[in-house]
Design a protein around this motif. Structure first.
Motif, PDB file in Angstrom:
ATOM      1  N   SER A  53       5.450   4.625  -7.747  1.00 27.39           N
ATOM      2  CA  SER A  53       5.131   3.513  -8.712  1.00 27.39           C
ATOM      3  C   SER A  53       3.816   3.085  -8.542  1.00 27.39           C
ATOM      4  N   ASN A  54       3.084   3.584  -9.624  1.00 25.26           N
ATOM      5  CA  ASN A  54       1.786   3.010  -9.653  1.00 25.26           C
ATOM      6  C   ASN A  54       1.316   3.094 -10.992  1.00 25.26           C
ATOM      7  N   ASN A  55       2.113   2.329 -11.669  1.00 25.85           N
ATOM      8  CA  ASN A  55       2.384   2.346 -13.167  1.00 25.85           C
ATOM      9  C   ASN A  55       2.644   3.655 -13.667  1.00 25.85           C
ATOM     10  N   GLY A  56       3.358   4.348 -13.053  1.00 30.41           N
ATOM     11  CA  GLY A  56       3.586   5.640 -13.222  1.00 30.41           C
ATOM     12  C   GLY A  56       2.576   6.823 -12.928  1.00 30.41           C
ATOM     13  N   ALA A  57       1.197   6.215 -12.522  1.00 31.01           N
ATOM     14  CA  ALA A  57       0.220   7.123 -12.200  1.00 31.01           C
ATOM     15  C   ALA A  57       0.529   7.786 -10.892  1.00 31.01           C
ATOM     16  N   PRO A  58      -0.059   9.153 -10.521  1.00 33.40           N
ATOM     17  CA  PRO A  58       0.212   9.756  -9.260  1.00 33.40           C
ATOM     18  C   PRO A  58      -0.717   9.190  -8.258  1.00 33.40           C
ATOM     19  N   ILE A  59      -0.225   9.402  -7.058  1.00 35.24           N
ATOM     20  CA  ILE A  59      -0.606   8.827  -5.736  1.00 35.24           C
ATOM     21  C   ILE A  59      -0.817   9.997  -4.610  1.00 35.24           C
ATOM     22  N   LEU A  60      -1.646  10.051  -3.790  1.00 33.78           N
ATOM     23  CA  LEU A  60      -1.823  11.112  -2.778  1.00 33.78           C
ATOM     24  C   LEU A  60      -0.741  10.987  -1.830  1.00 33.78           C
ATOM     25  N   ALA A  61      -0.482  10.082  -1.391  1.00 34.53           N
ATOM     26  CA  ALA A  61       0.191   9.629  -0.213  1.00 34.53           C
ATOM     27  C   ALA A  61       1.719   9.769  -0.553  1.00 34.53           C
ATOM     28  N   ASP A  62       2.563  10.453   0.689  1.00 29.71           N
ATOM     29  CA  ASP A  62       3.991  10.167   0.319  1.00 29.71           C
ATOM     30  C   ASP A  62       4.629   8.929   0.709  1.00 29.71           C
ATOM     31  N   PRO A  63       5.171   8.028  -0.219  1.00 30.21           N
ATOM     32  CA  PRO A  63       5.426   6.857  -0.173  1.00 30.21           C
ATOM     33  C   PRO A  63       6.600   6.508   1.249  1.00 30.21           C
ATOM     34  N   GLN A  64       7.504   7.744   1.370  1.00 31.00           N
ATOM     35  CA  GLN A  64       8.270   7.819   2.646  1.00 31.00           C
ATOM     36  C   GLN A  64       7.704   7.929   3.830  1.00 31.00           C
ATOM     37  N   ALA A  65       6.474   8.599   3.710  1.00 28.07           N
ATOM     38  CA  ALA A  65       6.079   9.056   5.126  1.00 28.07           C
ATOM     39  C   ALA A  65       5.045   7.682   5.594  1.00 28.07           C
ATOM     40  N   LEU A  66       4.767   6.946   4.692  1.00 24.44           N
ATOM     41  CA  LEU A  66       4.052   5.741   5.291  1.00 24.44           C
ATOM     42  C   LEU A  66       4.818   4.359   5.651  1.00 24.44           C
ATOM     43  N   PRO A  67       4.234   3.799   6.802  1.00 28.15           N
ATOM     44  CA  PRO A  67       5.183   2.649   7.313  1.00 28.15           C
ATOM     45  C   PRO A  67       4.837   1.363   6.313  1.00 28.15           C
ATOM     46  N   PRO A  68       5.826   0.535   6.073  1.00 35.24           N
ATOM     47  CA  PRO A  68       5.688  -0.704   5.383  1.00 35.24           C
ATOM     48  C   PRO A  68       4.742  -1.336   6.268  1.00 35.24           C
ATOM     49  N   ARG A  69       4.024  -2.539   5.352  1.00 38.46           N
ATOM     50  CA  ARG A  69       3.112  -3.311   6.035  1.00 38.46           C
ATOM     51  C   ARG A  69       3.646  -4.779   5.816  1.00 38.46           C
ATOM     52  N   SER A  70       3.505  -5.649   6.459  1.00 35.78           N
ATOM     53  CA  SER A  70       3.722  -6.822   6.624  1.00 35.78           C
ATOM     54  C   SER A  70       2.557  -8.011   6.425  1.00 35.78           C
ATOM     55  N   VAL A  71       1.327  -7.410   6.651  1.00 36.21           N
ATOM     56  CA  VAL A  71       0.186  -8.184   6.498  1.00 36.21           C
ATOM     57  C   VAL A  71      -0.783  -7.483   5.635  1.00 36.21           C
ATOM     58  N   PRO A  72      -1.534  -8.040   4.910  1.00 40.72           N
ATOM     59  CA  PRO A  72      -2.221  -7.702   3.847  1.00 40.72           C
ATOM     60  C   PRO A  72      -3.647  -6.922   4.407  1.00 40.72           C
ATOM     61  N   PRO A  73      -4.263  -6.031   3.807  1.00 42.56           N
ATOM     62  CA  PRO A  73      -5.418  -5.406   4.369  1.00 42.56           C
ATOM     63  C   PRO A  73      -6.637  -6.329   3.950  1.00 42.56           C
TER      64      PRO A  73
END
Length: 571
Positions: A53-73
């Protein structure tokens, strides 16, 4: 009253932020941050693009392989009222594709009032995921007559023509070069406007509901949108009825507008298609995914107080690699409306739903004569069968990790909901084609949370939600004094801070921030700045001069490119 900036202080002082600050101070020119884990991630195939989900646009990283973040960058910023785009320390923006800039070989200009932005990597059809070379599609929702033609009451024929050419969609090639992003000459650069020939498809094609039309003129009211797994744009037509009076004598026909229009940015020869099977209402956007059985599903909201949430399910099945067949998938399908009272999807089908066949108006006559009528007035159809009226459903997006569907309910002044909320639901069996769902409230606007009137949404692969606001009454409404100008916020969606808002950006005076979308590597956020200075009473009394051409003062809607992000897969 809780100060939201003060409650965010503990998160801002975390080791992650201290590390980020050191990284930011080492950055010099735009785009100097090297991708880390993203470089090692396997790129998605074209068939996988609908699963993120990036407005339907492709993204490089695998969402399932990335840890969730609880603080913003980033360090959250305070509300403000400055006539500029304000960002946290270490982040930078540049103007890209402002209104009026010539970008085609035949002299066409970028349209007015930028909204949805679609990111299509230039190498997408070959399985690539370029983050530095792309076709962008930019929606142009409506015009401000004061800026486009100068006369807000007595439009001339020439002014009407200028306005008709300033709405619709721009397809623009952009490339990341030394010094920033630039528009690149390309034969695919073009405008789809209120004069472009567009084909009607689906049940309403040729019917009395559209006055027998099979082809129509133009796409207007282009608000938000979506992208398909096969690499096309879905541009959504929202507030279309008012043009009939404004463009009197032009031949404008409102019944031919208010649909979802599919455009192929890679193929200028492919005639755009209005997908009548997806219904006619005030479309905000389409969030597209693929169900477990391969059918294509699109979630949509009707941006109006006491209006409904919809779901379209295609009849045919998505075939990875068969782009020609996939471009016909939205011609036929089933349209459903959400009943939040019992968590069910109600089918809007004239033959299968007796309530639609039996519905009568105040004069005792049938409301609908067939499926074409049901679709052409989907709002009336939805309320007839028990669809739940909700508080201005604007953007809808799909969480890349959980598959949950998030809905921005902007506000409803009819019922005292001035601040709005974001809700989310999970389909039964985690199948987008399911008939049942469970829902809950994710975040509520107001002084206690720091935001009001949520509008466009976008997720990054970590599952963070980014949201922009749609407050049209910031100057006149004292209860929103806490908010400052319209803004962009970050929300963790998992962990103890889930649903907490962190302000990332504040827009210029009178403006909305709209249409956010990421480059596939997560290092650039493209964002529209819509209608700065809209409340100006005259050209001599401007409230904003944002993005004005050098030597002039008239504000310009524009696309901006924001950089300074660590990219996907960072710490």
């Amino acid at each position: 009253m809780t100060n939201p900036q003060r409650t965010q202080g503990r998160a801002d002082s975390s080791p992650w932020h201290r590390l980020l600050d050191r990284q930011l101070t080492r950055r010099g020119a735009l785009g100097t941050v090297a991708a880390t884990a993203a470089a090692a991630a396997l790129p998605l195939t074209l068939g996988d693009a609908g699963a993120v989900s990036n407005n339907g646009a492709p993204i490089l990283a695998d969402p399932q392989a990335l840890p969730p973040r609880s603080v913003p960058p980033f360090r959250a910023i305070a509300p403000g009222n400055a006539d500029t785009l304000t960002l946290p320390f270490g982040y930078r923006w540049q103007t890209l594709a402002p209104w009026g800039e010539v970008f085609t070989a035949d002299g066409r200009e970028i349209g007015f009032n930028h909204d949805f932005v679609g990111y299509f990597p230039l190498d997408l059809l070959e399985g690539g995921r370029s983050s530095t070379d792309a076709l962008l599609t930019i929606n142009h929702e409506y015009v401000n007559a004061l800026f486009v033609g100068g006369d807000t009451k007595n439009r001339t024929k020439q002014q009407i023509e200028a306005e008709m050419k300033a709405v619709g969609v721009s397809v623009v090639r952009v490339r990341r070069e030394e010094g920033g992003w630039k528009i690149v000459p390309d034969p695919r650069n073009r405008r789809i406007d209120a004069l472009t020939e567009i084909e009607l498809t689906g049940p309403a094609r040729g019917s009395a509901a559209v006055k027998g039309a099979t082809t129509v003129r133009g796409s207007v009211g282009n608000c938000s949108g979506g992208q398909t797994p096969w690499g096309t744009l879905l541009t959504c037509e929202e507030n279309v009825d008012g043009y009939a009076k404004a463009w009197a004598g032009s031949g404008y026909e409102a019944l031919h507008q208010g649909w979802v229009t599919e455009i192929d940015p890679f193929d200028p020869a492919w005639t755009p298609k209005k997908r009548t099977a997806m219904g006619r209402f005030r479309h905000e956007n389409v969030a597209v995914t693929v169900a477990k059985d391969g059918r294509v599903v699109g979630y949509m909201g009707d941006d109006m107080q006491d209006a409904c949430v919809y779901k379209f399910v295609s009849r045919g099945r998505y075939e990875p690699g068969n782009r020609q067949a996939n471009r016909d998938l939205l011609t036929e399908g089933d349209l459903y409306v959400a009943n939040f009272g019992n968590g069910s999807w109600v089918l809007l089908d004239y033959e299968k739903n007796a309530r639609l066949r039996d519905a009568k108006g105040a004069d005792g006559k049938p409301l609908f004569a067939g499926q074409a009528d049901v679709l052409a007035d989907a709002r009336a159809s939805a309320l007839t069968v028990g669809g739940t009226p909700v508080d201005r459903p604007e953007d809808i997006e799909i969480h890349p990790r959980s598959g949950e569907v998030y809905v921005a309910l902007t506000n409803n002044t009819k019922h005292g909901n001035y601040f709005g909320q974001i809700v989310k639901f999970r389909e039964d069996g985690d199948d987008a084609a399911a008939q049942k769902f469970l829902w809950e409230v994710f975040a509520v606007g107001g002084p206690q949370s720091g935001f009001a009137s949520p509008d466009n949404l976008v997720f990054d692969p970590h599952g963070n939600l980014w949201m922009v606001t749609d407050n049209s009454d910031l100057v006149s409404n004292p209860i929103k004094a806490f908010h400052g100008n319209n803004a962009m916020f970050f929300f963790p969606t998992e962990g103890p801070r889930a649903g907490r808002a962190h302000r990332f950006a504040t827009g210029p005076v009178d403006a909305e921030l709209t249409g956010p979308v990421w480059s596939p590597d997560g290092r650039t956020l493209f964002l529209s700045v819509q209608h700065p200075g809209e409340d100006s009473e005259s050209l001599e009394a401007l409230t904003s001069t944002f993005a004005a051409k050098p030597g002039t003062r008239i504000p310009r809607p524009t696309l901006v490119a924001i950089e300074g992000f660590p990219g996907w897969g960072g710490a």
